[in-house]
Motif scaffolding. Structure first.
Motif, short mmCIF file in Angstrom:
data_model
loop_
_atom_site.label_atom_id
_atom_site.label_comp_id
_atom_site.label_asym_id
_atom_site.label_seq_id
_atom_site.Cartn_x
_atom_site.Cartn_y
_atom_site.Cartn_z
N GLN A 187 -36.25 -34.79 -9.73
CA GLN A 187 -37.57 -34.29 -10.11
C GLN A 187 -37.51 -32.76 -10.26
OE1 GLN A 187 -40.38 -35.14 -6.89
NE2 GLN A 187 -38.65 -35.38 -5.51
N THR A 188 -38.50 -32.21 -10.94
CA THR A 188 -38.56 -30.78 -11.15
C THR A 188 -38.87 -30.07 -9.84
OG1 THR A 188 -39.35 -31.14 -13.40
CG2 THR A 188 -39.69 -28.95 -12.48
N MET A 189 -38.04 -29.07 -9.50
CA MET A 189 -38.24 -28.28 -8.29
C MET A 189 -37.90 -26.83 -8.57
SD MET A 189 -36.58 -30.40 -5.20
CE MET A 189 -36.20 -32.10 -5.45
N SER A 190 -38.50 -25.95 -7.78
CA SER A 190 -38.14 -24.54 -7.88
C SER A 190 -38.43 -23.83 -6.57
CB SER A 190 -38.89 -23.85 -9.02
OG SER A 190 -40.27 -23.79 -8.72
N VAL A 191 -37.76 -22.70 -6.40
CA VAL A 191 -38.01 -21.80 -5.27
C VAL A 191 -37.76 -20.40 -5.78
CG1 VAL A 191 -35.65 -21.96 -4.36
CG2 VAL A 191 -37.53 -21.32 -2.84
N SER A 192 -38.59 -19.45 -5.33
CA SER A 192 -38.36 -18.06 -5.71
C SER A 192 -38.71 -17.14 -4.55
CB SER A 192 -39.17 -17.67 -6.94
OG SER A 192 -40.54 -17.55 -6.63
N VAL A 193 -37.96 -16.05 -4.48
CA VAL A 193 -38.19 -14.99 -3.50
C VAL A 193 -38.20 -13.68 -4.26
CG1 VAL A 193 -37.37 -13.85 -1.42
CG2 VAL A 193 -36.97 -16.29 -1.70
N GLN A 194 -39.22 -12.89 -4.02
CA GLN A 194 -39.33 -11.59 -4.68
C GLN A 194 -39.59 -10.52 -3.63
OE1 GLN A 194 -42.64 -11.21 -7.35
NE2 GLN A 194 -41.99 -9.21 -8.09
N GLY A 249 -34.96 -26.35 -11.58
CA GLY A 249 -34.28 -27.42 -12.32
C GLY A 249 -34.75 -28.76 -11.84
N ARG A 250 -33.97 -29.79 -12.18
CA ARG A 250 -34.28 -31.15 -11.74
C ARG A 250 -33.28 -31.54 -10.68
NH1 ARG A 250 -37.63 -34.31 -14.24
NH2 ARG A 250 -36.32 -36.16 -14.08
N PHE A 251 -33.76 -31.65 -9.45
CA PHE A 251 -32.91 -31.90 -8.30
C PHE A 251 -33.38 -33.14 -7.55
CE2 PHE A 251 -33.28 -27.19 -8.74
CZ PHE A 251 -32.00 -26.95 -9.21
N THR A 252 -32.52 -33.67 -6.69
CA THR A 252 -32.87 -34.87 -5.92
C THR A 252 -33.31 -34.57 -4.49
OG1 THR A 252 -30.57 -35.18 -5.27
CG2 THR A 252 -31.32 -36.36 -7.24
N HIS A 253 -33.01 -33.39 -3.98
CA HIS A 253 -33.34 -33.09 -2.58
C HIS A 253 -33.98 -31.72 -2.40
CE1 HIS A 253 -32.65 -31.94 1.64
NE2 HIS A 253 -32.93 -33.20 1.85
N HIS A 254 -33.37 -30.68 -2.95
CA HIS A 254 -33.87 -29.33 -2.70
C HIS A 254 -33.56 -28.40 -3.87
CE1 HIS A 254 -29.65 -28.97 -1.45
NE2 HIS A 254 -29.77 -27.70 -1.80
N ALA A 255 -34.33 -27.33 -3.92
CA ALA A 255 -34.06 -26.21 -4.84
C ALA A 255 -33.67 -25.02 -3.97
CB ALA A 255 -35.29 -25.88 -5.66
N GLY A 256 -32.70 -24.29 -4.42
CA GLY A 256 -32.24 -23.14 -3.65
C GLY A 256 -30.98 -23.49 -2.91
N PRO A 257 -30.56 -22.64 -2.06
CA PRO A 257 -31.26 -21.48 -1.53
C PRO A 257 -31.19 -20.28 -2.46
CG PRO A 257 -29.10 -21.66 -0.53
CD PRO A 257 -29.25 -22.85 -1.43
N VAL A 258 -32.18 -19.39 -2.34
CA VAL A 258 -32.16 -18.10 -3.00
C VAL A 258 -32.30 -17.03 -1.93
CG1 VAL A 258 -32.99 -18.90 -5.24
CG2 VAL A 258 -34.63 -18.19 -3.52
N THR A 259 -31.53 -15.98 -2.08
CA THR A 259 -31.51 -14.90 -1.09
C THR A 259 -31.70 -13.56 -1.78
OG1 THR A 259 -29.97 -16.17 0.28
CG2 THR A 259 -30.13 -13.83 0.74
N VAL A 260 -32.51 -12.70 -1.17
CA VAL A 260 -32.69 -11.34 -1.68
C VAL A 260 -32.51 -10.36 -0.53
CG1 VAL A 260 -34.30 -12.04 -3.49
CG2 VAL A 260 -35.19 -11.23 -1.31
N HIS A 261 -32.08 -9.16 -0.88
CA HIS A 261 -32.04 -8.09 0.11
C HIS A 261 -33.40 -7.41 0.06
CE1 HIS A 261 -31.27 -4.15 1.89
NE2 HIS A 261 -30.50 -4.86 2.68
N ALA A 262 -34.18 -7.58 1.11
CA ALA A 262 -35.53 -7.03 1.15
C ALA A 262 -35.59 -5.75 1.97
CB ALA A 262 -36.50 -8.06 1.72
N GLY A 263 -34.62 -5.54 2.85
CA GLY A 263 -34.70 -4.39 3.74
C GLY A 263 -35.95 -4.52 4.59
#
Length: 122
Positions: A68-75, A86-100
């Protein structure tokens, strides 16, 4: 016959041990650090982790095994969002950012339902 019965018993025990409670452990394996937020919504949850100056997020579907369609974002404030979709079966990500020490904004989506935050972790 005894061997088949024993195999069935062991399989049932493994299902109980690896049942629904393993979702959080799986997310922890995907992201480094300690969990700071869980953002639940109708079709899943977005889990947020922090370690040092880094923030990591993953979206987990409630109904797994179905593509199914899934997404994750970090800003991080002042930067562009990092997105996995994208289309995933369990999870989207991980996504990592340097936020300080900057605030971050998190978004997660599974199917047509989603969750989002304002600026958090400031």
């Amino acid at each position: 016959m005894l061997v088949l019965a024993l195999a069935a018993l062991v399989s049932a025990a493994l299902l109980v041990v690896a049942g629904p409670g393993t979702g959080g452990a799986h997310a922890a394996a995907l992201c480094a650090g300690h969990k700071v937020r869980t953002l639940s919504f109708a079709t899943g949850k977005a889990v947020v982790y922090r370690t040092g100056g880094y923030v990591c997020a993953v979206t987990l579907a409630k109904r797994t095994g179905v593509r199914q369609t899934m997404s994750v974002s970090v800003q991080a404030r002042g930067s562009r969002a990092v997105v996995d979709q994208g289309r995933f079966t369990h999870h989207a990500g991980p996504v990592t950012v340097h936020a300080g020490h900057r605030c971050v904004r998190i978004k997660g989506k599974v199917g047509t339902k989603s969750v989002g935050t304002g600026w958090i972790l400031c």
